[in-house]
Design a protein around this motif. Structure first.
Motif, mmCIF file in Angstrom:
data_model
loop_
_atom_site.group_PDB
_atom_site.id
_atom_site.type_symbol
_atom_site.label_atom_id
_atom_site.label_comp_id
_atom_site.label_asym_id
_atom_site.label_seq_id
_atom_site.Cartn_x
_atom_site.Cartn_y
_atom_site.Cartn_z
ATOM 1 N N LEU A 86 -7.910 7.297 0.552
ATOM 2 C CA LEU A 86 -6.958 8.204 -0.097
ATOM 3 C C LEU A 86 -7.124 8.210 -1.617
ATOM 4 O O LEU A 86 -6.309 8.804 -2.328
ATOM 5 C CB LEU A 86 -5.529 7.787 0.262
ATOM 6 N N ALA A 87 -8.179 7.558 -2.117
ATOM 7 C CA ALA A 87 -8.343 7.383 -3.560
ATOM 8 C C ALA A 87 -8.966 8.614 -4.211
ATOM 9 O O ALA A 87 -9.313 9.593 -3.553
ATOM 10 C CB ALA A 87 -9.202 6.144 -3.829
ATOM 11 N N ALA A 123 0.826 -1.203 0.000
ATOM 12 C CA ALA A 123 0.000 0.000 0.000
ATOM 13 C C ALA A 123 0.862 1.256 0.000
ATOM 14 O O ALA A 123 0.503 2.268 -0.614
ATOM 15 C CB ALA A 123 -0.923 -0.003 1.225
ATOM 16 N N ALA A 124 1.999 1.199 0.661
ATOM 17 C CA ALA A 124 2.908 2.351 0.689
ATOM 18 C C ALA A 124 3.401 2.687 -0.709
ATOM 19 O O ALA A 124 3.500 3.857 -1.091
ATOM 20 C CB ALA A 124 4.086 2.078 1.616
ATOM 21 N N ALA A 125 3.713 1.658 -1.499
ATOM 22 C CA ALA A 125 4.125 1.901 -2.885
ATOM 23 C C ALA A 125 2.990 2.526 -3.678
ATOM 24 O O ALA A 125 3.197 3.456 -4.464
ATOM 25 C CB ALA A 125 4.573 0.594 -3.528
ATOM 26 N N LEU A 126 1.770 2.033 -3.450
ATOM 27 C CA LEU A 126 0.614 2.547 -4.177
ATOM 28 C C LEU A 126 0.337 4.003 -3.818
ATOM 29 O O LEU A 126 0.136 4.856 -4.690
ATOM 30 C CB LEU A 126 -0.607 1.682 -3.849
ATOM 31 N N VAL A 127 0.382 4.302 -2.518
ATOM 32 C CA VAL A 127 0.022 5.635 -2.031
ATOM 33 C C VAL A 127 1.082 6.685 -2.371
ATOM 34 O O VAL A 127 0.748 7.849 -2.616
ATOM 35 C CB VAL A 127 -0.232 5.568 -0.504
ATOM 36 N N THR A 128 2.351 6.262 -2.404
ATOM 37 C CA THR A 128 3.430 7.234 -2.625
ATOM 38 C C THR A 128 3.984 7.208 -4.046
ATOM 39 O O THR A 128 4.945 7.917 -4.336
ATOM 40 C CB THR A 128 4.599 6.981 -1.652
ATOM 41 N N ALA A 129 3.392 6.392 -4.928
ATOM 42 C CA ALA A 129 3.903 6.224 -6.295
ATOM 43 C C ALA A 129 5.335 5.722 -6.278
ATOM 44 O O ALA A 129 6.163 6.137 -7.089
ATOM 45 C CB ALA A 129 3.794 7.531 -7.088
ATOM 46 N N GLY A 156 -20.539 -4.475 4.742
ATOM 47 C CA GLY A 156 -19.247 -3.880 4.425
ATOM 48 C C GLY A 156 -19.205 -2.392 4.668
ATOM 49 O O GLY A 156 -19.811 -1.876 5.614
ATOM 50 N N LEU A 157 -18.468 -1.696 3.796
ATOM 51 C CA LEU A 157 -18.236 -0.265 3.945
ATOM 52 C C LEU A 157 -18.395 0.441 2.609
ATOM 53 O O LEU A 157 -18.052 -0.113 1.556
ATOM 54 C CB LEU A 157 -16.808 0.000 4.458
ATOM 55 N N HIS A 158 -18.893 1.686 2.678
ATOM 56 C CA HIS A 158 -18.863 2.575 1.517
ATOM 57 C C HIS A 158 -17.982 3.758 1.898
ATOM 58 O O HIS A 158 -18.187 4.382 2.946
ATOM 59 C CB HIS A 158 -20.255 3.049 1.125
ATOM 60 N N ILE A 159 -16.993 4.038 1.065
ATOM 61 C CA ILE A 159 -15.971 5.030 1.398
ATOM 62 C C ILE A 159 -15.936 6.099 0.313
ATOM 63 O O ILE A 159 -15.683 5.790 -0.864
ATOM 64 C CB ILE A 159 -14.583 4.358 1.524
ATOM 65 N N ARG A 160 -16.206 7.339 0.707
ATOM 66 C CA ARG A 160 -16.111 8.479 -0.203
ATOM 67 C C ARG A 160 -14.893 9.298 0.219
ATOM 68 O O ARG A 160 -14.853 9.861 1.327
ATOM 69 C CB ARG A 160 -17.387 9.340 -0.129
ATOM 70 N N PRO A 161 -13.869 9.380 -0.626
ATOM 71 C CA PRO A 161 -12.650 10.082 -0.241
ATOM 72 C C PRO A 161 -12.898 11.559 0.059
ATOM 73 O O PRO A 161 -13.679 12.227 -0.636
ATOM 74 C CB PRO A 161 -11.735 9.911 -1.458
ATOM 75 N N ARG A 162 -12.271 12.039 1.089
ATOM 76 C CA ARG A 162 -12.290 13.450 1.449
ATOM 77 C C ARG A 162 -10.899 13.821 1.936
ATOM 78 O O ARG A 162 -10.091 12.956 2.275
ATOM 79 C CB ARG A 162 -13.315 13.721 2.561
ATOM 80 N N ARG A 163 -10.633 15.094 1.972
ATOM 81 C CA ARG A 163 -9.340 15.556 2.490
ATOM 82 C C ARG A 163 -9.264 15.228 3.983
ATOM 83 O O ARG A 163 -10.134 15.632 4.759
ATOM 84 C CB ARG A 163 -9.176 17.057 2.259
ATOM 85 N N LEU A 164 -8.234 14.505 4.370
ATOM 86 C CA LEU A 164 -8.099 14.076 5.755
ATOM 87 C C LEU A 164 -7.139 14.985 6.513
ATOM 88 O O LEU A 164 -6.316 15.686 5.927
ATOM 89 C CB LEU A 164 -7.593 12.630 5.819
ATOM 90 N N HIS A 165 -7.225 14.918 7.831
ATOM 91 C CA HIS A 165 -6.324 15.697 8.691
ATOM 92 C C HIS A 165 -5.765 14.794 9.776
ATOM 93 O O HIS A 165 -6.206 13.661 9.969
ATOM 94 C CB HIS A 165 -7.075 16.877 9.310
ATOM 95 N N GLY A 166 -4.779 15.281 10.490
ATOM 96 C CA GLY A 166 -4.140 14.509 11.543
ATOM 97 C C GLY A 166 -5.061 14.262 12.724
ATOM 98 O O GLY A 166 -6.135 14.869 12.850
ATOM 99 N N VAL A 169 -4.432 6.785 -7.249
ATOM 100 C CA VAL A 169 -5.070 5.738 -6.447
ATOM 101 C C VAL A 169 -6.564 5.784 -6.751
ATOM 102 O O VAL A 169 -7.218 6.807 -6.549
ATOM 103 C CB VAL A 169 -4.833 5.958 -4.939
ATOM 104 N N HIS A 170 -7.097 4.679 -7.259
ATOM 105 C CA HIS A 170 -8.485 4.637 -7.694
ATOM 106 C C HIS A 170 -9.356 3.899 -6.676
ATOM 107 O O HIS A 170 -8.899 2.970 -6.004
ATOM 108 C CB HIS A 170 -8.606 3.930 -9.044
ATOM 109 N N GLY A 171 -10.619 4.294 -6.608
ATOM 110 C CA GLY A 171 -11.577 3.565 -5.799
ATOM 111 C C GLY A 171 -11.867 2.207 -6.405
ATOM 112 O O GLY A 171 -11.496 1.909 -7.547
ATOM 113 N N ILE A 172 -12.553 1.355 -5.629
ATOM 114 C CA ILE A 172 -12.795 -0.015 -6.082
ATOM 115 C C ILE A 172 -14.131 -0.494 -5.528
ATOM 116 O O ILE A 172 -14.547 -0.102 -4.434
ATOM 117 C CB ILE A 172 -11.638 -0.943 -5.613
ATOM 118 N N ASP A 173 -14.811 -1.320 -6.283
ATOM 119 C CA ASP A 173 -16.002 -2.019 -5.819
ATOM 120 C C ASP A 173 -15.630 -3.497 -5.810
ATOM 121 O O ASP A 173 -15.419 -4.101 -6.861
ATOM 122 C CB ASP A 173 -17.187 -1.753 -6.751
#
Length: 448
Positions: A347-348, A273-279, A388-398, A324-328
């Motif tokens: 993060l997608a 996942a680190a490779a995916l997230v950081t290119a 399961g889960l439905h995930i809509r990406p949003r800008r995240l914070h610490g 990073v793309h979403g997935i079903d």
């Protein structure tokens, strides 16, 4: 000054400042190690486990088997030896397992390990004397009725005061008749694996018929079947032409083997996942070409989410594309991958739906509720569905990411921390359940 207890300490999740480029040696598979320990303990001759995982769950399994009379000797081999020489055939740590007559009275600490609490009650029926099972508070909430009810139907005497859960005592009689039994394993495939692993030692073997609806984590049952066959057991399965949802194991002696444990592919997830997230690019050495481990699905899932991978002489090379793309996706067979996939999905660049994992509400914690709460508290938009889960990406914070004593929650939070500055993981030490030294491996991957 009083030190902060490990379970409340906050670990600043490292933030990636660029693309990762690393080779990560992932320790051995927990699922394979614990199955191998059980089979080696029930064998008719000593065996070897090479490169076993040393983690809380596997040490609990080894300690439990020792309490029942099994000899497990830990050695370090520094050079190769000829096959059949009576020593491990390669370098690295090895465990020599010496079967013995199983006995009680004994006490087994299962911790919060599903494999220990479910695989060992059938083994305990073979012991001569009572075996008491106890564990962490969360372990009391995890279902064991599938194993308890099945063993009673096969003739075992078990005291659990009607809870269908820990604590409990198995009154071993030195053996078990076995035979046909019906169970509902829809809450955990481990109920099926538990009965199959000990079945060769039952007088009539066993015929396990699953009567529930869906059966999660089928790859883990296939892993159990493959490992039984590798030590000489005769197993008939739906895949080999048998009835649907029926597994038959013939009674017989099990062979001692010299087995090298595969890397834990599910534990490779945060690094891929680190490779995916950081290119970036991450290499996992010794990735098997063929395996029953559920983690092998990561190649397909993370490729669909924007990466690419190739099996080379170096191992599995995985590279992120910068997107990073979403997935079903239906994760019913690979539910343990859900926390890490949910973190990547947050993060997608598009929404994701993760399906088929209602049984995760009964894992180390209620993983669906925990993921929803923790990602949303960092600014995310996650909703639970029936399965399961439905995930809509949003800008995240610490913020603080709680783990609920769940190792996969801790690694999921760490994935988020790569892209979100200021994430603090509560109780990262819980990763020792299956991935010892995770903080050091994570820092090493990032070059810290």
């Amino acid at each position: 000054m009083t030190a902060t207890p490990a379970h409340t300490a906050l670990w600043p999740a490292p933030h990636a400042r660029g693309a990762v480029d690393a080779t990560v040696h992932v320790p051995g598979s927990k699922s394979v190690t614990n199955r191998a320990l059980v089979l080696a303990s029930l064998a008719s001759e000593p065996g070897w486990l090479r490169r076993p995982l040393r983690s809380r769950d596997t040490l609990l399994m080894a300690g439990a088997l020792r309490a029942l009379g099994v000899g497990i000797e830990e050695t370090v081999s520094s050079s190769s030896s000829p096959a059949g020489a009576g020593t491990p055939t390669g370098p690295g740590e090895a465990w020599r397992v010496i079967p013995s007559t199983l006995h009680g009275p004994a006490t087994v600490d299962v911790g919060n390990a599903g494999t220990v609490m479910r695989f060992l009650p059938p083994v305990a029926t073979l012991a001569d004397g009572p075996v008491r099972f106890d564990g962490d508070p969360r372990a009391y909430e995890r279902p064991l009725h599938g194993v308890i009810d099945a063993l009673r139907a096969l003739g075992a005497r078990i005291d659990d005061e009607g809870r269908g859960a820990l604590p409990l005592t198995v009154h071993g009689g030195g053996g078990l008749d076995g035979g046909p039994v019906e169970i509902d394993a829809s809450s955990s495939s481990q109920f099926v694996s538990a009965l199959l692993l000990s079945a060769p030692r039952f007088n009539q073997g066993v015929e396990v018929r699953h009567t529930g609806s869906s059966l999660p984590s089928m790859p883990h049952i296939r892993m159990t079947v493959d490992m039984l066959r590798a030590v000489g057991a005769q197993v008939d399965t739906p895949e080999s032409g048998g009835e649907p949802n029926v597994w038959r194991v013939t009674p017989g002696a099990l062979l001692g083997r010299d087995l090298t444990i595969e890397p834990d592919l599910s534990n490779a997830q945060p690094f891929l996942a680190a490779a995916l997230v950081t290119a970036g690019t991450v290499v996992i050495p010794d990735w098997p070409e063929r395996t029953t481990q559920p983690g092998d699905r990561l190649r397909e899932i993370f490729t669909e989410m924007g990466g690419s991978c190739e099996l080379t002489e170096r191992g599995l090379e995985f590279t992120g594309s910068g997107a990073v793309h979403g997935i079903d996706v239906d994760l019913g067979e690979v539910g343990e991958l859900t926390p890490g996939i949910a973190a990547v999905a947050a993060l997608a660049d598009s929404p994701s739906t993760l399906r088929g994992v209602a049984h995760l509400r009964l894992h180390e914690t209620d993983r669906l509720a925990a993921l929803t709460k923790e990602i949303n508290e960092l600014g995310g938009d996650v909703t639970e569905t029936a399965d399961g889960l439905h995930i809509r990406p949003r800008r995240l914070h610490g913020g603080i990411f709680h783990t609920y004593d769940d190792h996969r929650m801790a690694t999921a939070g760490s994935i988020l921390g790569l892209a979100v500055d200021g994430v603090q993981i509560e109780n990262v030490a819980t990763t020792a359940k299956t991935l010892p030294d995770f903080p050091q491996l994570w820092a090493g991957m990032l070059g810290n």
